[in-house]
Motif scaffolding. Sequence first.
Motif, PDB file in Angstrom:
ATOM      1  N   ARG A   7     -27.804   8.452  29.901  1.00 49.76           N
ATOM      2  CA  ARG A   7     -28.650   7.284  29.662  1.00 49.76           C
ATOM      3  C   ARG A   7     -28.724   6.973  28.169  1.00 49.76           C
ATOM      4  O   ARG A   7     -28.650   5.799  27.761  1.00 49.76           O
ATOM      5  CB  ARG A   7     -30.048   7.528  30.222  1.00 49.76           C
ATOM      6  CG  ARG A   7     -30.996   6.361  30.046  1.00 49.76           C
ATOM      7  CD  ARG A   7     -32.352   6.668  30.655  1.00 49.76           C
ATOM      8  NE  ARG A   7     -33.267   5.542  30.512  1.00 49.76           N
ATOM      9  CZ  ARG A   7     -33.967   5.291  29.419  1.00 49.76           C
ATOM     10  NH1 ARG A   7     -33.860   6.092  28.359  1.00 49.76           N
ATOM     11  NH2 ARG A   7     -34.778   4.243  29.365  1.00 49.76           N
ATOM     12  N   GLU A   8     -28.887   8.030  27.330  1.00 45.02           N
ATOM     13  CA  GLU A   8     -28.975   7.804  25.887  1.00 45.02           C
ATOM     14  C   GLU A   8     -27.684   7.209  25.336  1.00 45.02           C
ATOM     15  O   GLU A   8     -27.711   6.298  24.494  1.00 45.02           O
ATOM     16  CB  GLU A   8     -29.296   9.118  25.171  1.00 45.02           C
ATOM     17  CG  GLU A   8     -30.726   9.605  25.324  1.00 45.02           C
ATOM     18  CD  GLU A   8     -30.992  10.171  26.702  1.00 45.02           C
ATOM     19  OE1 GLU A   8     -30.008  10.432  27.435  1.00 45.02           O
ATOM     20  OE2 GLU A   8     -32.173  10.352  27.065  1.00 45.02           O
ATOM     21  N   VAL A  11     -27.548   3.549  26.281  1.00 44.37           N
ATOM     22  CA  VAL A  11     -28.426   2.718  25.449  1.00 44.37           C
ATOM     23  C   VAL A  11     -27.828   2.545  24.054  1.00 44.37           C
ATOM     24  O   VAL A  11     -27.851   1.430  23.482  1.00 44.37           O
ATOM     25  CB  VAL A  11     -29.827   3.346  25.378  1.00 44.37           C
ATOM     26  CG1 VAL A  11     -30.694   2.596  24.368  1.00 44.37           C
ATOM     27  CG2 VAL A  11     -30.486   3.331  26.748  1.00 44.37           C
TER      28      VAL A  11
END
Length: 381
Positions: A7-8, A11
């Motif tokens: 997810r990081e 993003v």
Amino acid sequence: MSRRGVREWAVDIGAFLFAGCFLVLSADSVAIAPGTSETALLMDQLAGGLACAALFVRRRLPVPLAVVLLLAEPFSHFITGPILVALFTVAVNRPPRVTAYLSVLAFAPVPIFLASEPAADDPRTASSLTYFALLAGAIGWGLYVRSRRQLVVSLRERAARAATEARREAREDIAREMHDVLAHRLSLLSVHAGALEFNPGAAPEQVGRAAAVIRDSAHQALEDLRDVIGVLRAPEDGDRPQPVLADVERLADESRQAGARVTLDVDVAGGPERAPAITGRTAYRIVQEGLTNARKHGAGPDLPVSVTVRGASGKGLTVEIRNPAKREGAPRDGADTGPGIPGAGQGLIGLTERTLLAGGTLEHGWDGPDYRLYAALPWPS
């Protein structure tokens, strides 16, 4: 710092692409100073690309990155996108005080810009105003996201505390229920077993009658325990029968069978069955605990106990239990040579909590030679 997860990384790549797309889409609208060479323009665009790549360190160094980009902004026309992402990151992940300091640095050129009295039809005026508006939007949006995250965390913590409190209250309810039910049954068992132990010469019919009471009390105690455990295992099945005020007659009969001389006086307008469910159930538990304590701490095996219940709609319901008892440390009656029934002292504490939850009050203590238990419960009209 912990390694980035999927997810990081997603993003961060999204932030890089946003800054890159902003660079490309705004390239035509950037006001280039007259006489700027192609080489200088290319270097300016490369600086913008490097600024976009630098966004991958924004999680570890958000404040230094934002400061460097803001200081480099007067020398490059293509790092507005990275600046917006950097300021947004600081506003989201750093305290508001740090965001305020960076906001001062970001808007420091505004007084200089206004002092230069820019012309309204100058393209650089529109470009500058748009730039400062974008900075304000990035900071404001970051602060909104930060406050929303804090709100979500606060709500989750509050929900966790509420769940913990609910579990604690459920355990306390079950503990009170088990004490109220089992203490009554086991005290009956103790009285009859003590009578058999200290009166071995009793007639066979008396021994048989006492043994039958012990068997029935043990069976009922197991049934009550099974009911409580069933509620503990499946709390959603809340259809277990609950005692009502009319059941106090059965409590009195059980104590009479154990040898106590119980005087029950019930005067309830319309009959005990008219009492509200919560009020009647609480009154039942009060009588149950009072009779149990009388057997535990009474002056003798055939002690007199008076139970008085008065109530009417709109006037409330009162319960009073009185019995002679030996004060702590005093010798027991010679007719009762067996050891006293042990108690943990939790019964009256749980009973007080139960009465308060029902909206009533509970009093207990010595009144002359008698121990008095008195409760006043609500009965709305």
